[in-house]
Design a protein around this motif. Structure first.
Motif, short mmCIF file in Angstrom:
data_model
loop_
_atom_site.label_atom_id
_atom_site.label_comp_id
_atom_site.label_asym_id
_atom_site.label_seq_id
_atom_site.Cartn_x
_atom_site.Cartn_y
_atom_site.Cartn_z
N GLY A 1 45.18 -53.68 -18.15
CA GLY A 1 44.10 -52.71 -18.04
C GLY A 1 42.86 -53.11 -18.80
N PHE A 2 41.73 -52.56 -18.37
CA PHE A 2 40.40 -52.80 -18.94
C PHE A 2 39.81 -51.45 -19.30
N LYS A 3 39.28 -51.31 -20.51
CA LYS A 3 38.64 -50.07 -20.92
C LYS A 3 37.33 -50.37 -21.61
N LEU A 4 36.24 -49.80 -21.10
CA LEU A 4 34.92 -49.98 -21.69
C LEU A 4 34.39 -48.62 -22.11
N GLU A 5 34.19 -48.42 -23.40
CA GLU A 5 33.66 -47.16 -23.89
C GLU A 5 32.13 -47.23 -23.91
N PHE A 6 31.50 -46.06 -23.74
CA PHE A 6 30.04 -46.00 -23.72
C PHE A 6 29.58 -44.71 -24.37
N THR A 7 28.27 -44.52 -24.46
CA THR A 7 27.71 -43.36 -25.13
C THR A 7 26.71 -42.64 -24.23
N VAL A 8 26.39 -41.42 -24.61
CA VAL A 8 25.37 -40.66 -23.88
C VAL A 8 24.02 -41.37 -23.94
N ASN A 9 23.71 -41.97 -25.09
CA ASN A 9 22.45 -42.68 -25.21
C ASN A 9 22.34 -43.84 -24.22
N GLN A 10 23.46 -44.50 -23.94
CA GLN A 10 23.45 -45.58 -22.96
C GLN A 10 23.20 -45.03 -21.55
N ILE A 11 23.75 -43.86 -21.26
CA ILE A 11 23.48 -43.22 -19.97
C ILE A 11 22.00 -42.87 -19.86
N LEU A 12 21.45 -42.31 -20.93
CA LEU A 12 20.03 -41.96 -20.95
C LEU A 12 19.15 -43.18 -20.73
N GLU A 13 19.54 -44.29 -21.31
CA GLU A 13 18.77 -45.52 -21.15
C GLU A 13 18.75 -45.96 -19.69
N VAL A 14 19.89 -45.85 -19.02
CA VAL A 14 19.93 -46.19 -17.59
C VAL A 14 19.03 -45.26 -16.79
N LEU A 15 19.08 -43.97 -17.11
CA LEU A 15 18.24 -43.01 -16.39
C LEU A 15 16.76 -43.31 -16.59
N ARG A 16 16.39 -43.65 -17.81
CA ARG A 16 14.97 -43.93 -18.10
C ARG A 16 14.47 -45.18 -17.38
N ASP A 17 15.34 -46.20 -17.29
CA ASP A 17 14.89 -47.50 -16.81
C ASP A 17 15.20 -47.77 -15.34
N SER A 18 15.76 -46.78 -14.64
CA SER A 18 16.13 -46.99 -13.24
C SER A 18 15.42 -45.97 -12.36
N GLU A 19 15.66 -46.08 -11.08
CA GLU A 19 15.08 -45.15 -10.12
C GLU A 19 16.04 -44.00 -9.81
N ILE A 20 17.16 -43.93 -10.55
CA ILE A 20 18.09 -42.81 -10.37
C ILE A 20 17.36 -41.53 -10.78
N GLN A 21 17.40 -40.56 -9.92
CA GLN A 21 16.64 -39.33 -10.16
C GLN A 21 17.43 -38.35 -11.00
N GLY A 22 17.32 -38.50 -12.32
CA GLY A 22 17.93 -37.54 -13.21
C GLY A 22 16.96 -36.42 -13.52
N GLY A 23 17.43 -35.36 -14.10
CA GLY A 23 16.54 -34.30 -14.54
C GLY A 23 16.86 -32.94 -13.96
N ALA A 24 17.36 -32.89 -12.73
CA ALA A 24 17.73 -31.61 -12.13
C ALA A 24 19.05 -31.13 -12.70
N LYS A 25 19.05 -29.92 -13.24
CA LYS A 25 20.27 -29.39 -13.84
C LYS A 25 21.17 -28.81 -12.76
N GLU A 26 22.45 -29.20 -12.81
CA GLU A 26 23.43 -28.71 -11.86
C GLU A 26 24.61 -28.13 -12.62
N ASN A 27 25.47 -27.41 -11.92
CA ASN A 27 26.66 -26.87 -12.56
C ASN A 27 27.57 -28.00 -13.03
N ALA A 28 28.24 -27.77 -14.15
CA ALA A 28 29.13 -28.77 -14.73
C ALA A 28 30.28 -29.08 -13.76
N LYS A 29 30.70 -30.34 -13.78
CA LYS A 29 31.82 -30.79 -12.94
C LYS A 29 32.91 -31.36 -13.83
#
Length: 305
Positions: free
Chosen positions: A101-129
């Protein structure tokens, strides 16, 4: 699965075998990257998943989140978008063909960095999944994974390239069918982010009692909304979540320190030893003392094999 993906999986399996020569969880020279090797199908294990991406290069595994079952094999990947107490079990493994098995841990800050630097449209709040999902793996994600793992053969490149390849992996996951789950965890003020904050608070203070009113006020939610969204993300209530954390830590302490059950019960936040023993038995199948005997016997048998 395509021939190219199969070839990549074989290369990943060979790399894991080279860096994880014995059964167990192995840290690597890449921060937050771990390899897992198991040569036998054993009973369930209990643990806490951090924010992480998990792949299987060989074999198969199942994870239980409360009453929900997630099974994945080399055709899939699993993501935990928040801290979650789980029960897991390797369901395909042998000495000749071990689970890898392979396991890669990450952080919320890393997710935010992807959102800031990509064309993925983050920002709209949706219900939790639900905070855990399994998806079919695609070649572009596996390519990014292989670029990261190959760095182990070129350690001087790790400080510069590992963060870039990790970012690419997250970007590929966020482009997938469940990518929105990761986005919502990172969006300030979303219900998923609020629940993550509650989860972090309970995790950091699992040995202390709490009032649900205080948790709701902390994240600016109503009590009913907190209950509803918390269960949507974790498949359990805040009290059930805390109970699993307490019991898992109690079991770890009993096994590692060989200490008294009453003392452990107090350390993890129980005021009643009888309640602790009752809930421990319900979760692990035996009272603490008998469970320790079983675990040590299983360990001795594994060593002898």
């Amino acid at each position: 699965m395509s021939e190219i993906i199969t070839k990549q999986q074989n290369e990943l399996a060979n790399l894991i075998k080279r860096y994880a020569k014995n059964d167990g969880v192995h840290a690597t020279a890449i921060p937050s990257l771990f390899f897992i090797r198991r040569s036998v199908v054993s009973g369930p294990s209990y643990g806490v998943y951090n924010l992480s991406l998990c792949l299987v290069a060989q074999g198969a595994k199942e994870v239980w989140l409360a009453q929900e079952r997630y099974e994945y094999n080399p055709a899939d990947y699993l993501v935990s978008s928040v801290i979650l107490p789980v029960t897991s079990q390797v369901v395909e493994a042998s000495v000749d063909v071990p689970y890898l098995g392979f396991k890669l841990e990450f952080t919320v800050n890393q997710i935010l960095e992807v959102l800031r630097d990509s064309e993925i449209q983050g920002g709209a709040k949706e219900n939790a999944k639900r905070g855990m999902f399994v998806s079919r793996i695609e070649l572009n994600l596996l390519d990014a994974v292989m670029r990261l793992v190959r760095l182990l053969d070129n350690p001087k490149d790790i400080p510069i390239l590992a963060p870039l390849f990790t970012k690419e992996i997250l970007y590929k996951v966020m482009q997938g069918e469940h990518g929105g789950t990761l986005e919502q965890i990172a969006i300030e003020g979303s219900s998923a982010r609020q629940i993550k904050d509650v989860i972090d608070h309970i995790t950091n203070n699992f040995d202390k009692s709490f009032r649900i009113e205080e948790l709701a006020e902390k994240v600016n939610m109503s009590i009913s909304s907190l209950h509803r969204h918390f269960k949507e993300v974790t498949a359990m209530s805040p009290i059930q979540f805390q109970k699993q954390l307490r019991l898992q830590e109690a079991r770890r302490l009993l096994l590692s320190e060989s200490t008294d059950a009453a003392y452990v019960a107090f350390r993890v936040g129980y005021e009643s030893q009888s309640q602790f023993s009752r809930e421990y038995s319900r979760m692990f199948g035996l009272p603490p003392k008998e469970d320790m005997k079983r675990l040590r016997s299983q360990y001795d048998q594994t060593i002898s094999i």
